[in-house]
Design an enzyme around this catalytic site. Structure first.
Site, PDB file in Angstrom:
ATOM      1  N   ASP A 125      73.286  30.810  44.311  1.00 48.59           N
ATOM      2  CA  ASP A 125      72.412  31.600  43.859  1.00 48.59           C
ATOM      3  C   ASP A 125      70.848  30.990  44.243  1.00 48.59           C
ATOM      4  O   ASP A 125      70.033  31.762  43.950  1.00 48.59           O
ATOM      5  CB  ASP A 125      72.512  31.741  42.286  1.00 48.59           C
ATOM      6  CG  ASP A 125      72.466  30.628  41.350  1.00 48.59           C
ATOM      7  OD1 ASP A 125      72.508  29.244  42.129  1.00 48.59           O
ATOM      8  OD2 ASP A 125      72.612  30.801  40.287  1.00 48.59           O
ATOM      9  N   GLU A 126      70.916  29.806  44.638  1.00 47.23           N
ATOM     10  CA  GLU A 126      69.809  29.210  45.045  1.00 47.23           C
ATOM     11  C   GLU A 126      68.999  29.743  46.129  1.00 47.23           C
ATOM     12  O   GLU A 126      67.931  29.665  46.370  1.00 47.23           O
ATOM     13  CB  GLU A 126      69.992  27.600  45.105  1.00 47.23           C
ATOM     14  CG  GLU A 126      70.428  27.081  43.714  1.00 47.23           C
ATOM     15  CD  GLU A 126      70.315  25.551  43.831  1.00 47.23           C
ATOM     16  OE1 GLU A 126      69.386  25.035  44.522  1.00 47.23           O
ATOM     17  OE2 GLU A 126      71.289  25.038  43.048  1.00 47.23           O
ATOM     18  N   TYR A 151      67.643  22.447  50.579  1.00 44.13           N
ATOM     19  CA  TYR A 151      69.185  22.652  50.404  1.00 44.13           C
ATOM     20  C   TYR A 151      69.335  24.173  50.204  1.00 44.13           C
ATOM     21  O   TYR A 151      69.763  24.668  51.069  1.00 44.13           O
ATOM     22  CB  TYR A 151      69.613  22.057  49.022  1.00 44.13           C
ATOM     23  CG  TYR A 151      70.663  22.610  48.483  1.00 44.13           C
ATOM     24  CD1 TYR A 151      71.819  22.635  49.261  1.00 44.13           C
ATOM     25  CD2 TYR A 151      70.925  23.467  47.410  1.00 44.13           C
ATOM     26  CE1 TYR A 151      73.186  23.179  48.814  1.00 44.13           C
ATOM     27  CE2 TYR A 151      72.111  24.189  46.932  1.00 44.13           C
ATOM     28  CZ  TYR A 151      73.224  24.113  47.777  1.00 44.13           C
ATOM     29  OH  TYR A 151      74.587  24.845  47.451  1.00 44.13           O
ATOM     30  N   LYS A 155      71.090  27.013  53.119  1.00 44.62           N
ATOM     31  CA  LYS A 155      72.120  27.918  52.419  1.00 44.62           C
ATOM     32  C   LYS A 155      71.823  29.085  52.991  1.00 44.62           C
ATOM     33  O   LYS A 155      72.600  29.782  53.416  1.00 44.62           O
ATOM     34  CB  LYS A 155      72.409  27.494  51.263  1.00 44.62           C
ATOM     35  CG  LYS A 155      72.806  26.522  50.523  1.00 44.62           C
ATOM     36  CD  LYS A 155      74.413  25.872  51.193  1.00 44.62           C
ATOM     37  CE  LYS A 155      75.711  26.969  50.740  1.00 44.62           C
ATOM     38  NZ  LYS A 155      76.808  26.606  51.445  1.00 44.62           N
TER      39      LYS A 155
HETATM   40  N1  LIG Z   1      78.338  22.962  42.894  1.00 48.10           N
HETATM   41  C1  LIG Z   1      77.778  24.079  42.637  1.00 48.10           C
HETATM   42  O1  LIG Z   1      77.341  24.119  41.465  1.00 48.10           O
HETATM   43  C2  LIG Z   1      77.720  25.357  43.727  1.00 48.10           C
HETATM   44  C3  LIG Z   1      77.430  26.494  43.437  1.00 48.10           C
HETATM   45  C4  LIG Z   1      77.379  27.373  44.403  1.00 48.10           C
HETATM   46  C5  LIG Z   1      77.613  27.209  45.568  1.00 48.10           C
HETATM   47  N2  LIG Z   1      78.080  26.030  45.790  1.00 48.10           N
HETATM   48  C6  LIG Z   1      78.353  25.570  47.499  1.00 48.10           C
HETATM   49  O2  LIG Z   1      79.727  25.393  47.479  1.00 48.10           O
HETATM   50  C7  LIG Z   1      79.910  24.566  48.362  1.00 48.10           C
HETATM   51  C8  LIG Z   1      80.706  23.369  47.678  1.00 48.10           C
HETATM   52  O3  LIG Z   1      80.004  22.697  46.938  1.00 48.10           O
HETATM   53  P1  LIG Z   1      80.612  21.448  46.036  1.00 48.10           P
HETATM   54  O4  LIG Z   1      79.391  21.239  45.049  1.00 48.10           O
HETATM   55  O5  LIG Z   1      81.861  21.250  46.142  1.00 48.10           O
HETATM   56  O6  LIG Z   1      80.059  20.134  47.130  1.00 48.10           O
HETATM   57  P2  LIG Z   1      80.282  18.807  47.447  1.00 48.10           P
HETATM   58  O7  LIG Z   1      79.047  17.938  47.970  1.00 48.10           O
HETATM   59  O8  LIG Z   1      81.012  18.360  46.092  1.00 48.10           O
HETATM   60  O9  LIG Z   1      81.611  19.003  48.568  1.00 48.10           O
HETATM   61  C9  LIG Z   1      81.241  19.110  49.838  1.00 48.10           C
HETATM   62  C10 LIG Z   1      82.075  18.581  50.768  1.00 48.10           C
HETATM   63  O10 LIG Z   1      81.850  19.073  52.220  1.00 48.10           O
HETATM   64  C11 LIG Z   1      82.109  17.808  52.938  1.00 48.10           C
HETATM   65  N3  LIG Z   1      81.331  18.095  54.278  1.00 48.10           N
HETATM   66  C12 LIG Z   1      80.086  17.980  54.240  1.00 48.10           C
HETATM   67  N4  LIG Z   1      79.557  17.999  55.629  1.00 48.10           N
HETATM   68  C13 LIG Z   1      80.537  18.559  56.215  1.00 48.10           C
HETATM   69  C14 LIG Z   1      80.709  18.506  57.656  1.00 48.10           C
HETATM   70  N5  LIG Z   1      79.765  18.573  58.377  1.00 48.10           N
HETATM   71  N6  LIG Z   1      81.974  18.867  58.093  1.00 48.10           N
HETATM   72  C15 LIG Z   1      83.281  18.950  57.313  1.00 48.10           C
HETATM   73  N7  LIG Z   1      82.821  18.643  56.091  1.00 48.10           N
HETATM   74  C16 LIG Z   1      81.739  18.254  55.272  1.00 48.10           C
HETATM   75  C17 LIG Z   1      81.951  16.829  52.130  1.00 48.10           C
HETATM   76  O11 LIG Z   1      82.665  15.555  52.622  1.00 48.10           O
HETATM   77  C18 LIG Z   1      82.504  17.123  50.748  1.00 48.10           C
HETATM   78  O12 LIG Z   1      83.638  16.937  50.886  1.00 48.10           O
HETATM   79  C19 LIG Z   1      78.888  24.246  48.866  1.00 48.10           C
HETATM   80  O13 LIG Z   1      78.737  25.142  50.273  1.00 48.10           O
HETATM   81  C20 LIG Z   1      77.726  24.616  48.085  1.00 48.10           C
HETATM   82  O14 LIG Z   1      76.512  24.901  48.615  1.00 48.10           O
HETATM   83  C21 LIG Z   1      78.003  24.863  45.088  1.00 48.10           C
END
Ligand SMILES: NC(=O)c1ccc[n+]([C@@H]2O[C@H](COP(=O)([O-])OP(=O)(O)OC[C@H]3O[C@@H](n4cnc5c(N)ncnc54)[C@H](O)[C@@H]3O)[C@@H](O)[C@H]2O)c1
Length: 336
Positions: A125-126, A151, A155
């Site tokens: 949502d950001e 960030y 996205k």
């Molecule tokens: N955490 C939240 O609250 C939230 C909310 C909405 C959306 N998201 C989105 O959900 C997704 C996951 O978020 P999260 O909190 O689990 O993130 P996280 O940082 O915990 O995990 C990201 C994972 O991606 C891997 N990674 C990073 N760069 C990479 C690359 N180039 N190639 C392969 N793997 C790679 C990392 O090793 C890690 O395992 C993201 O796209 C984030 O933008 C997160």
């Protein structure tokens, strides 16, 4: 029976999704493709690492050769891979542009070449920017993009690229824009796990600015069930917003955690604000509820209790991570 490639499956939401999927769809097989950055942690998956329908590949989504070969015979891609922490994007945006934009394009091209049946992109949502504290407005699928942190900007760029691959090359995509998640395996640099683990370590909880930053907190399992519905019934080319319509300020989230752990309010430590801190996010998830029948199973308070319990029961898991990233925590919070 489908073969699903999950990128970023060693991170917080990705590893929860893999657990969710193997439990609910045991007939499918999962390839977890992850670069294992500081946020990637195979300890999140030890219980399923030997499952016959689970494979791990250590790779970067920006590595064309590796991702092309990993995508052989894959039906569905679910793309979680990203640099995900706003504070780190403020310190250094470069890795965010590299993974969230450039590498995402490499992944999209590889998915197109592999003729996958669905490319599902996980977004946030950001990308929509910030709402005023006193407004009643919410983000929905038609809200104009207005990202404000490096960030969020990366996205937003990745969402645009995903849509461009659909409109230009007919890649069968779907996108979900979700609110803040919390739950097990959440890296302890983010607000809720940072608060819980600091308190369990006898430390104070750093709270940015006045603490009046409002977020919609979704339990991670409810995010996984929403993605499941979008994969099975979502319309190709469409976007779905996911949230639970609860909006509480960060400071109240922290007070709830203090209460669960029996800690005093003097354990709150207000610290210098994050630059450009978005005031409020709120999500209107009418579309996914109406069209796909999604309903979150967890209310915030009971899910918060489950989360606190999990961190109490998994000290080894987070203590290791905090030790490894000690320099980051010191730089980020001790200078204030
Ligand atoms: N955490 C939240 O609250 C939230 C909310 C909405 C959306 N998201 C989105 O959900 C997704 C996951 O978020 P999260 O909190 O689990 O993130 P996280 O940082 O915990 O995990 C990201 C994972 O991606 C891997 N990674 C990073 N760069 C990479 C690359 N180039 N190639 C392969 N793997 C790679 C990392 O090793 C890690 O395992 C993201 O796209 C984030 O933008 C997160």
């Amino acid at each position: 029976m489908s073969k699903i490639l999950v990128t970023g499956g060693a991170g917080f939401i990705g590893s929860n999704f893999i657990h969710y999927w193997l439990f609910n769809h045991p007939e499918d097989s999962i390839i977890n493709y992850d670069k294992l950055t500081y946020a990637g942690n195979l300890d999140n998956l030890t219980d399923i690492e030997n499952s016959p329908n689970y494979t791990f590949i250590n790779g970067d989504i920006g590595d064309p050769q590796k991702i092309n070969s990993a995508l052989k015979d894959v039906d569905v891609v679910v793309n979680f891979a990203a640099e995900s922490h706003v504070d780190r994007s403020i310190i250094d945006p470069a890795p965010f542009i590299k993974t969230n934009v450039s590498a995402t394009q490499v992944l999209l091209s590889a998915a197109l070449d592999a003729k996958v049946k669905r490319f599902h992109h996980i977004s946030t949502d950001e990308v929509f920017g910030s709402l005023d504290l006193d407004s009643k407005e919410k983000f929905s699928e038609s809200t104009r993009y207005d990202p404000r942190s490096p960030y969020a900007a990366t996205k937003a760029a990745s969402d645009h690229l995903v849509r461009a691959y659909h409109h230009t090359y007919n890649l069968p995509i779907t996108i979900t824009n979700c609110s803040n998640n919390f739950g097990p395996y959440h890296f302890p640099e983010k607000l809720i796990p940072l608060a819980i683990t600091n308190l369990l370590e006898g430390k104070k909880v750093p709270v940015y600015g006045d603490g009046l930053y409002v977020r919609d907190w979704l339990y991670v399992e409810d995010h996984c069930s929403a993605i499941d519905l979008v994969l099975s019934g979502g319309k190709v080319g469409e976007t779905y917003c996911i949230g639970i319509d609860m909006n509480i300020p960060n400071i109240d989230v922290i007070k709830k955690i203090l209460k669960i752990l029996g800690k005093p309010q003097s354990d709150i430590q207000y610290v210098k604000d994050r630059p450009g801190h978005d005031r409020r996010y709120a999500i209107d998830s009418t579309k996914i509820k109406k069209e796909l029948g999604w309903q979150p199973k967890h209310d915030f308070d009971s899910a918060l209790q489950l989360t606190v319990d999990w961190y109490q029961e998994h000290k080894d898991w987070w203590q290791k991570l905090k030790k490894k990233e000690k320099d980051y925590y010191e730089k980020q919070y001790d200078k204030r």
